[in-house]
Design a protein around this motif. Structure first.
Motif, PDB file in Angstrom:
ATOM      1  N   GLU A 177       9.221   8.720  -8.167  1.00 42.82           N
ATOM      2  CA  GLU A 177       7.878   8.950  -8.689  1.00 42.82           C
ATOM      3  C   GLU A 177       6.826   8.350  -7.758  1.00 42.82           C
ATOM      4  N   CYS A 178       7.110   7.156  -7.231  1.00 41.35           N
ATOM      5  CA  CYS A 178       6.156   6.502  -6.336  1.00 41.35           C
ATOM      6  C   CYS A 178       5.916   7.303  -5.059  1.00 41.35           C
ATOM      7  N   GLU A 179       6.948   8.000  -4.595  1.00 42.69           N
ATOM      8  CA  GLU A 179       6.814   8.805  -3.378  1.00 42.69           C
ATOM      9  C   GLU A 179       5.781   9.915  -3.555  1.00 42.69           C
ATOM     10  N   GLY A 180       5.537  10.312  -4.779  1.00 41.84           N
ATOM     11  CA  GLY A 180       4.571  11.375  -5.035  1.00 41.84           C
ATOM     12  C   GLY A 180       3.156  10.880  -5.285  1.00 41.84           C
ATOM     13  N   LEU A 181       2.933   9.566  -5.201  1.00 43.83           N
ATOM     14  CA  LEU A 181       1.614   9.006  -5.524  1.00 43.83           C
ATOM     15  C   LEU A 181       0.686   8.884  -4.313  1.00 43.83           C
ATOM     16  N   GLY A 182       1.239   9.014  -3.123  1.00 45.43           N
ATOM     17  CA  GLY A 182       0.401   8.971  -1.925  1.00 45.43           C
ATOM     18  C   GLY A 182      -0.125   7.596  -1.573  1.00 45.43           C
ATOM     19  N   GLY A 183       0.583   6.571  -1.993  1.00 42.62           N
ATOM     20  CA  GLY A 183       0.147   5.208  -1.666  1.00 42.62           C
ATOM     21  C   GLY A 183      -1.086   4.801  -2.461  1.00 42.62           C
ATOM     22  N   ALA A 184      -1.621   3.631  -2.133  1.00 40.22           N
ATOM     23  CA  ALA A 184      -2.811   3.124  -2.813  1.00 40.22           C
ATOM     24  C   ALA A 184      -3.578   2.195  -1.882  1.00 40.22           C
ATOM     25  N   LYS A 185      -4.870   2.113  -2.109  1.00 46.63           N
ATOM     26  CA  LYS A 185      -5.719   1.216  -1.320  1.00 46.63           C
ATOM     27  C   LYS A 185      -5.704  -0.188  -1.923  1.00 46.63           C
ATOM     28  N   THR A 186      -6.129  -1.150  -1.149  1.00 42.66           N
ATOM     29  CA  THR A 186      -6.236  -2.511  -1.655  1.00 42.66           C
ATOM     30  C   THR A 186      -7.219  -2.551  -2.827  1.00 42.66           C
TER      31      THR A 186
ATOM     32  N   SER B 271       0.804  -1.231   0.000  1.00 41.01           N
ATOM     33  CA  SER B 271       0.000   0.000   0.000  1.00 41.01           C
ATOM     34  C   SER B 271       0.835   1.279   0.000  1.00 41.01           C
ATOM     35  N   SER B 272       2.107   1.191   0.403  1.00 42.36           N
ATOM     36  CA  SER B 272       2.958   2.384   0.381  1.00 42.36           C
ATOM     37  C   SER B 272       3.440   2.718  -1.030  1.00 42.36           C
ATOM     38  N   LEU B 273       3.479   1.712  -1.895  1.00 43.56           N
ATOM     39  CA  LEU B 273       4.015   1.808  -3.256  1.00 43.56           C
ATOM     40  C   LEU B 273       5.503   2.134  -3.275  1.00 43.56           C
ATOM     41  N   LEU B 274       6.181   1.937  -2.154  1.00 44.24           N
ATOM     42  CA  LEU B 274       7.586   2.340  -2.047  1.00 44.24           C
ATOM     43  C   LEU B 274       8.559   1.166  -2.110  1.00 44.24           C
ATOM     44  N   GLY B 275       8.079   0.045  -2.615  1.00 43.38           N
ATOM     45  CA  GLY B 275       8.955  -1.118  -2.744  1.00 43.38           C
ATOM     46  C   GLY B 275       8.815  -2.054  -1.550  1.00 43.38           C
TER      47      GLY B 275
ATOM     48  N   GLU C  61      -6.597  -1.088  -5.639  1.00 38.65           N
ATOM     49  CA  GLU C  61      -6.341   0.109  -6.445  1.00 38.65           C
ATOM     50  C   GLU C  61      -5.025  -0.044  -7.208  1.00 38.65           C
ATOM     51  N   THR C  62      -4.926   0.606  -8.360  1.00 40.13           N
ATOM     52  CA  THR C  62      -3.734   0.534  -9.199  1.00 40.13           C
ATOM     53  C   THR C  62      -3.312   1.940  -9.614  1.00 40.13           C
ATOM     54  N   LYS C  63      -2.022   2.209  -9.509  1.00 42.81           N
ATOM     55  CA  LYS C  63      -1.475   3.488  -9.963  1.00 42.81           C
ATOM     56  C   LYS C  63      -0.314   3.230 -10.912  1.00 42.81           C
ATOM     57  N   ILE C  64      -0.084   4.176 -11.816  1.00 44.81           N
ATOM     58  CA  ILE C  64       0.869   3.960 -12.899  1.00 44.81           C
ATOM     59  C   ILE C  64       2.082   4.873 -12.790  1.00 44.81           C
ATOM     60  N   THR C  65       3.235   4.328 -13.172  1.00 40.62           N
ATOM     61  CA  THR C  65       4.461   5.121 -13.281  1.00 40.62           C
ATOM     62  C   THR C  65       5.156   4.761 -14.585  1.00 40.62           C
ATOM     63  N   LYS C  66       6.190   5.505 -14.898  1.00 36.79           N
ATOM     64  CA  LYS C  66       7.064   5.137 -16.010  1.00 36.79           C
ATOM     65  C   LYS C  66       7.888   3.906 -15.620  1.00 36.79           C
ATOM     66  N   GLY C  67       8.499   3.282 -16.619  1.00 37.07           N
ATOM     67  CA  GLY C  67       9.300   2.088 -16.362  1.00 37.07           C
ATOM     68  C   GLY C  67      10.768   2.381 -16.080  1.00 37.07           C
ATOM     69  N   TYR C  68      11.238   3.570 -16.431  1.00 35.65           N
ATOM     70  CA  TYR C  68      12.625   3.988 -16.224  1.00 35.65           C
ATOM     71  C   TYR C  68      13.618   2.984 -16.818  1.00 35.65           C
ATOM     72  N   LYS C  69      14.432   2.323 -16.033  1.00 29.62           N
ATOM     73  CA  LYS C  69      15.472   1.440 -16.579  1.00 29.62           C
ATOM     74  C   LYS C  69      14.941   0.052 -16.965  1.00 29.62           C
ATOM     75  N   LEU C  70      13.678  -0.192 -16.707  1.00 37.82           N
ATOM     76  CA  LEU C  70      13.062  -1.449 -17.118  1.00 37.82           C
ATOM     77  C   LEU C  70      12.836  -1.447 -18.632  1.00 37.82           C
ATOM     78  N   PRO C  71      12.774  -2.616 -19.266  1.00 36.87           N
ATOM     79  CA  PRO C  71      12.453  -2.647 -20.695  1.00 36.87           C
ATOM     80  C   PRO C  71      10.987  -2.335 -20.990  1.00 36.87           C
ATOM     81  N   SER C  72      10.153  -2.345 -19.969  1.00 31.28           N
ATOM     82  CA  SER C  72       8.738  -1.995 -20.144  1.00 31.28           C
ATOM     83  C   SER C  72       8.563  -0.484 -20.066  1.00 31.28           C
TER      84      SER C  72
END
Length: 212
Positions: free
Chosen positions: A83-92, A60-64, A94-105
């Motif tokens: 980026e995740c630190e700016g999302l304010g967490g998420a509820k069970t 729920s923290s979205l911080l890893g 719930e889904t929030k989106i970020t960029k993939g950065y160094k990931l191939p996605s």
């Protein structure tokens, strides 16, 4: 080295090769060859999947955290955490989106699965369904293409793998019947045991065509 969705067999391919065998006649949906060409089961590393979007089983923290969540954060690099630190967490559910950065996605959908309890079985099922449906909707609204799902809530959150897989398959089938922007759904599994669960249940939700 990353893996492209084009390198991963579809359910159509797996039926054709005999890697998945239909047992019994328990199909819950009709045959749709176009749909089974849009779904895959892949035992591999989701951080190496070159998809348009991957789905992280986040807390729920979205911080890893541990497991897949930690692996995705490590592979993406520190900018993902920023980026995740700016999302304010998420509820069970719930889904929030970020960029993939160094990931191939290109994108990462961070979804919070339920911590399973048999006394809250129906609520947990509703929340897990929301994880899959909201992730698919985010993929659609961000251009569609390919999406790779980790097996949400089946690790330390304790969701029984067969029950969770049924929800994943059913929610996906319902979505794909009404959408053509998501071109490939890839269920990314970690163990051979989980892979077999997906393969054994897939014919109920994605039955093979007559040609298979």
């Amino acid at each position: 080295m990353s893996t492209s969705p084009s390198d991963i067999p579809t359910l159509f391919d797996l039926y054709s090769s005999g890697a998945i065998k239909e047992e019994g006649s328990g199909a819950r949906y009709g045959v749709d060859e176009a749909i089974i060409k849009r779904v895959s089961i892949w035992r591999g590393d989701i951080t190496k999947l070159e998809a348009d979007m991957i789905v992280n089983a986040a807390n729920s923290s979205l911080l890893g955290g541990g497991g897949v969540d930690g692996a995705i954060h490590r592979a993406a690099g520190g900018e993902l955490l920023d980026e995740c630190e700016g999302l304010g967490g998420a509820k069970t559910g719930e889904t929030k989106i970020t960029k993939g950065y160094k990931l191939p996605s290109k994108w990462v959908a961070h979804t919070v699965g339920p911590i399973y309890s048999s006394s809250r079985k129906e609520k947990c099922a509703e929340q897990l369904k929301s994880c899959y449906s909201t992730s698919l909707e985010l993929c659609k609204s961000h251009g569609g293409g390919s999406i790779g799902f980790s097996s949400i809530s089946t690790g330390v959150y304790g969701y029984p793998i067969k029950d969770a897989t049924r929800i994943a398959l059913d929610t996906t089938r319902r979505f794909l019947e009404n959408d053509d922007t998501v071109t490939r759904v890839i269920y990314v599994v970690f163990s051979a045991k989980d892979e077999e669960v997906y393969k054994s249940l897939a014919p109920e939700y994605f039955p093979p065509s007559a040609g298979n």
